[in-house]
Design an enzyme around this catalytic site. Structure first.
Site, short mmCIF file in Angstrom:
data_model
loop_
_atom_site.label_atom_id
_atom_site.label_comp_id
_atom_site.label_asym_id
_atom_site.label_seq_id
_atom_site.Cartn_x
_atom_site.Cartn_y
_atom_site.Cartn_z
N SER A 1 0.79 -1.24 0.00
CA SER A 1 0.00 0.00 0.00
C SER A 1 0.82 1.29 0.00
CB SER A 1 -0.96 0.01 1.19
OG SER A 1 -0.27 0.19 2.40
N LYS B 1 0.35 4.79 6.72
CA LYS B 1 -0.16 5.52 5.56
C LYS B 1 0.36 6.95 5.62
CE LYS B 1 -3.17 2.19 4.51
NZ LYS B 1 -2.65 1.14 3.68
#
Length: 173
Positions: free
Chosen positions: A26, A82
């Site tokens: 990711s 993230k």
């Protein structure tokens, strides 16, 4: 001597540093699957669990584009990493894969994104004390766009990713 070493390691591991292995794609190409990183737990103040007690005191606000390690809002037993995109009070909208803040005509600089993202999402109005997170590999990231609990609260932040130390050394920004 052994007791002192154990105490120092426990304090370093639970208060100062977080050592993490990246399990997914990711955040590629910024951080690759299998990379190992160190995060600084005290980047934004004191925010940790120590022997079952939660201690939190904000001293510095997270900034847009910081790479943050946090407890996944839908299952706090998992840690996620993230990039912070939306700050408290902002409205985040994704049009044709580009991120716009507060209705701006100019999208955010996303030069760190792996490939040209697609899709339309939002708008998302970020609540106070909360943050909107996206992965750098937007087409393969389970992030704020898809969570049941869309936002990461300050209390869920574990630390700021600062350095990749394996397979090579790289400062993360």
């Amino acid at each position: 001597m052994i007791i002192i070493v154990v105490v120092v390691v426990l304090i370093a591991n639970n208060v100062v540093l977080i050592n993490a292995k990246i399990p997914s794609e990711s955040m590629e190409n910024t951080i690759m699957t299998g990379d190992r990183i160190f995060g600084f737990r005290m980047a934004y103040g004191i925010n940790f669990d120590f022997f079952g007690k939660h201690i939190s005191k904000k001293m510095k606000d997270p900034e847009r584009f910081d790479i943050i390690i946090f407890k996944y809002p839908d299952d706090e037993s998992q840690l996620f990493i993230k990039r912070l995109i939306g700050l408290p009070g902002e409205t985040v909208e994704i049009r044709d894969g580009k991120v716009y803040i507060d209705g701006s005509d100019q999208p955010l600089d996303d030069s760190f994104v792996r490939e040209t993202p697609t899709g339309n999402y939002g708008p998302y109005k970020v609540p106070e004390n909360c943050y909107f997170m996206l992965g750098d590999n937007r087409e393969n990231s389970r992030d704020s766009r898809f969570w049941d609990n869309t936002y990461v609260t300050f209390d869920e932040i574990v630390g700021k990713a600062v350095i990749r130390y394996f397979p090579s050394i790289k400062l993360l920004d």
